[in-house]
Design a protein around this motif. Structure first.
Motif, PDB file in Angstrom:
ATOM      1  N   ALA A 157     -39.952  55.375  37.977  1.00  0.00           N
ATOM      2  CA  ALA A 157     -40.151  56.873  36.712  1.00  0.00           C
ATOM      3  C   ALA A 157     -39.653  55.690  35.184  1.00  0.00           C
ATOM      4  N   MET A 158     -39.449  54.541  34.973  1.00  0.00           N
ATOM      5  CA  MET A 158     -39.468  53.402  33.607  1.00  0.00           C
ATOM      6  C   MET A 158     -40.643  52.887  33.429  1.00  0.00           C
ATOM      7  N   GLY A 159     -41.804  53.181  34.847  1.00  0.00           N
ATOM      8  CA  GLY A 159     -42.798  52.616  34.276  1.00  0.00           C
ATOM      9  C   GLY A 159     -42.460  51.052  35.351  1.00  0.00           C
ATOM     10  N   GLY A 160     -41.994  50.585  35.926  1.00  0.00           N
ATOM     11  CA  GLY A 160     -41.354  48.990  35.805  1.00  0.00           C
ATOM     12  C   GLY A 160     -40.414  48.146  34.856  1.00  0.00           C
ATOM     13  N   VAL A 161     -40.562  47.052  34.651  1.00  0.00           N
ATOM     14  CA  VAL A 161     -39.452  46.148  33.731  1.00  0.00           C
ATOM     15  C   VAL A 161     -40.235  45.292  33.263  1.00  0.00           C
ATOM     16  N   THR A 162     -40.333  44.436  32.135  1.00  0.00           N
ATOM     17  CA  THR A 162     -41.525  43.011  31.371  1.00  0.00           C
ATOM     18  C   THR A 162     -39.421  42.272  30.945  1.00  0.00           C
ATOM     19  N   MET A 163     -39.696  41.531  32.214  1.00  0.00           N
ATOM     20  CA  MET A 163     -38.357  40.469  31.911  1.00  0.00           C
ATOM     21  C   MET A 163     -39.022  39.163  31.953  1.00  0.00           C
ATOM     22  N   THR A 164     -38.010  38.143  31.721  1.00  0.00           N
ATOM     23  CA  THR A 164     -38.661  37.090  31.571  1.00  0.00           C
ATOM     24  C   THR A 164     -37.797  35.846  32.978  1.00  0.00           C
ATOM     25  N   VAL A 165     -38.863  35.109  33.796  1.00  0.00           N
ATOM     26  CA  VAL A 165     -38.266  34.574  34.241  1.00  0.00           C
ATOM     27  C   VAL A 165     -38.225  33.338  34.472  1.00  0.00           C
ATOM     28  N   ASP A 166     -37.063  32.471  34.721  1.00  0.00           N
ATOM     29  CA  ASP A 166     -36.171  31.917  34.485  1.00  0.00           C
ATOM     30  C   ASP A 166     -36.050  30.249  35.041  1.00  0.00           C
ATOM     31  N   MET A 167     -36.889  30.901  36.214  1.00  0.00           N
ATOM     32  CA  MET A 167     -37.094  29.453  37.543  1.00  0.00           C
ATOM     33  C   MET A 167     -37.567  29.900  38.167  1.00  0.00           C
ATOM     34  N   THR A 168     -38.199  28.877  39.218  1.00  0.00           N
ATOM     35  CA  THR A 168     -39.157  29.507  40.467  1.00  0.00           C
ATOM     36  C   THR A 168     -38.266  30.111  41.670  1.00  0.00           C
ATOM     37  N   TRP A 193     -40.753  47.388  43.031  1.00  0.00           N
ATOM     38  CA  TRP A 193     -39.867  46.210  43.954  1.00  0.00           C
ATOM     39  C   TRP A 193     -39.545  44.905  44.069  1.00  0.00           C
ATOM     40  N   GLU A 194     -40.769  44.444  42.690  1.00  0.00           N
ATOM     41  CA  GLU A 194     -40.296  43.365  41.893  1.00  0.00           C
ATOM     42  C   GLU A 194     -38.699  42.704  41.358  1.00  0.00           C
ATOM     43  N   ALA A 195     -39.131  43.415  40.588  1.00  0.00           N
ATOM     44  CA  ALA A 195     -37.492  43.297  39.991  1.00  0.00           C
ATOM     45  C   ALA A 195     -36.747  43.660  40.897  1.00  0.00           C
ATOM     46  N   LEU A 196     -37.024  44.615  41.731  1.00  0.00           N
ATOM     47  CA  LEU A 196     -35.485  44.421  42.885  1.00  0.00           C
ATOM     48  C   LEU A 196     -35.333  43.569  43.768  1.00  0.00           C
ATOM     49  N   ASP A 197     -36.588  43.151  44.235  1.00  0.00           N
ATOM     50  CA  ASP A 197     -36.542  41.732  45.128  1.00  0.00           C
ATOM     51  C   ASP A 197     -36.527  40.469  44.376  1.00  0.00           C
ATOM     52  N   TYR A 198     -36.816  40.807  43.019  1.00  0.00           N
ATOM     53  CA  TYR A 198     -36.525  39.302  42.420  1.00  0.00           C
ATOM     54  C   TYR A 198     -35.329  38.890  42.344  1.00  0.00           C
ATOM     55  N   VAL A 199     -34.062  40.350  41.308  1.00  0.00           N
ATOM     56  CA  VAL A 199     -32.528  40.282  40.971  1.00  0.00           C
ATOM     57  C   VAL A 199     -31.866  39.898  42.317  1.00  0.00           C
ATOM     58  N   ARG A 200     -32.280  40.568  43.798  1.00  0.00           N
ATOM     59  CA  ARG A 200     -31.847  40.201  45.089  1.00  0.00           C
ATOM     60  C   ARG A 200     -31.930  38.050  45.330  1.00  0.00           C
ATOM     61  N   GLN A 201     -32.278  37.949  44.933  1.00  0.00           N
ATOM     62  CA  GLN A 201     -31.903  36.177  45.823  1.00  0.00           C
ATOM     63  C   GLN A 201     -31.436  35.697  44.584  1.00  0.00           C
ATOM     64  N   LYS A 211     -42.539  32.929  39.649  1.00  0.00           N
ATOM     65  CA  LYS A 211     -42.800  31.937  38.581  1.00  0.00           C
ATOM     66  C   LYS A 211     -41.995  32.347  37.617  1.00  0.00           C
ATOM     67  N   PRO A 212     -41.914  31.034  36.497  1.00  0.00           N
ATOM     68  CA  PRO A 212     -41.301  31.060  35.008  1.00  0.00           C
ATOM     69  C   PRO A 212     -42.340  31.695  34.500  1.00  0.00           C
ATOM     70  N   GLY A 213     -41.334  32.604  33.372  1.00  0.00           N
ATOM     71  CA  GLY A 213     -43.085  32.998  32.157  1.00  0.00           C
ATOM     72  C   GLY A 213     -42.212  34.999  32.044  1.00  0.00           C
ATOM     73  N   THR A 214     -42.861  35.322  31.432  1.00  0.00           N
ATOM     74  CA  THR A 214     -42.965  36.945  30.819  1.00  0.00           C
ATOM     75  C   THR A 214     -43.733  37.582  31.860  1.00  0.00           C
ATOM     76  N   TYR A 215     -43.145  38.636  32.494  1.00  0.00           N
ATOM     77  CA  TYR A 215     -44.088  39.348  33.446  1.00  0.00           C
ATOM     78  C   TYR A 215     -43.216  40.281  32.974  1.00  0.00           C
ATOM     79  N   HIS A 216     -44.751  41.695  33.194  1.00  0.00           N
ATOM     80  CA  HIS A 216     -43.859  43.241  33.819  1.00  0.00           C
ATOM     81  C   HIS A 216     -44.017  43.109  34.861  1.00  0.00           C
TER      82      HIS A 216
END
Length: 376
Positions: free
Chosen positions: A186-197, A242-250, A233-238
């Protein structure tokens, strides 16, 4: 002028609700399956209080006045399970709001922390040492092979209270994975910085589930997945929901396992809170309504004195998301007879908990800057 004020009221009510909901929802981060109402507690939130299903109420002037700092909020996320499976709280986060009501301090309790879990007569559990994420499981049985996550939350509250010395939490939330994904959508995804692979244990690059080893069809394997996997991979992405929730589960494959995952969850919280209060969200009533509807599927929320999420949003309107501070609690593995038992907290965590109780976190962090997640 009167008509104009009436037109603005629904927008303000939605705005405060969004902020209150996002604070509660994002702090618990990922995890539980099924649906749930935004609920409230009847009475103070302590180890004996149970979440009671009740639709979210409108904000009240009296309710907002009852919410005064310092405040401690306990949030738990649990893996997708039905009521026949004992829940495990695989994400436990405490939010501390000082008396000034203008800042939030977040700290995660490691899911594998090896602690004393108090006795819980309701289920006949006699108490004992175990990983803290099992507390909800030991407190959840309601008979006939069924489990109640709200009842399990009572024992988790009691356990975290005993660990930290926080005698009473002012509010609590249980997070629903399926509904939470809808909030991010509903928020259209989230922009955040990935700090490691980070490599996904669960998903392929297209977001579909990874293949499983045929020998692991019975779900008894710790790592049943094979084949190509999603890589962050490291960097700032929108990121899409599903990507954001998958990333923070790992946590598998990360240098510091769950400690890295805790940091990523806290980074996610800050990114979500900041985005929720951006002009693109707060000036769009349709988007805010979608977020609130999604929140109804994501969270069981409860607070002292029956105050609602709207009341909390109004009371916390002065919080500055840019000053949100995430805390890393030091720790390491505990081994008995060469067998891994879980995690233990490192030096000075007892002093940190004392600072939380006394609303002296800034003073503690000045003396112990290593507790601050500087890259969050």
């Amino acid at each position: 002028m009167a008509k104009s004020a009436k037109r603005r009221a629904p927008l303000w009510a939605r705005l405060t609700a969004v902020f209150g909901a996002v604070l509660m929802v994002t702090s618990g981060v990922v995890l539980v399956g099924g649906n749930a109402l935004i609920s409230k507690y009847t009475g103070s939130l302590d180890a004996g209080t149970k979440l009671v299903g009740d639709p979210a109420n409108g904000a009240t002037k009296a309710g907002a006045k009852e919410i005064k700092g310092p405040l401690n909020i306990l949030m738990a996320g649990i893996d997708p399970r039905d009521n026949k499976t004992a829940p495990l709280s695989d994400s436990i986060i405490v939010a501390h709001i000082p008396a000034s009501m203008d800042q939030v301090f977040l700290f995660s309790i490691p899911r594998d922390l090896y602690v004393d879990i108090p006795a819980f007569p309701t289920t006949g559990f006699g108490g004992g040492k175990s990983k803290i994420n099992a507390a909800m499981s030991f407190g959840s049985s309601v008979g006939n092979g069924k489990h109640d996550v709200e009842q399990g939350f009572q024992l988790l509250t009691k356990t975290v209270s005993q660990l930290t010395g926080i005698k009473q939490f002012d509010a609590g939330a249980i997070i629903n994975f399926g509904g939470f994904k809808k909030i991010v959508e509903a928020m259209g995804g989230v922009t955040m910085t990935v700090d490691m692979t980070v490599k996904s244990e669960h998903l392929k690059p297209n977001g579909k589930p990874r293949d499983r080893l045929p020998s692991c069809a019975d779900n008894t394997c710790e790592h049943p997945y094979i084949g190509v996997q999603k890589v962050y991979k490291p960097g700032t992405y929108h990121l899409e929901a599903w990507e954001a929730l998958d990333y923070v589960r790992q946590r598998y494959g990360l240098p510091h396992s769950d400690y890295d995952r805790q940091r990523h969850q806290q980074q996610f919280i800050k990114a979500m809170a900041k985005q929720a209060m951006s002009k693109g969200v707060v000036t769009d009533p349709a988007k805010m309504l979608k977020i609130l509807n999604a929140a109804g599927d994501a969270v069981k929320f409860g607070a002292a004195n029956g105050t609602s999420v709207l009341d909390w949003g109004l009371a916390l309107r002065g919080l500055d998301t840019d000053t949100m501070v995430s805390i890393k609690l030091p720790g390491g593995g505990i081994f008995e007879g060469g067998k891994y038992r879980g995690e233990g907290l490192g030096p000075n965590t007892d002093k940190f908990f004392e600072a939380v109780k006394n609303d002296k976190i800034p003073e503690f962090l000045l003396a112990h800057p290593e507790f601050v997640n500087t890259n969050s």
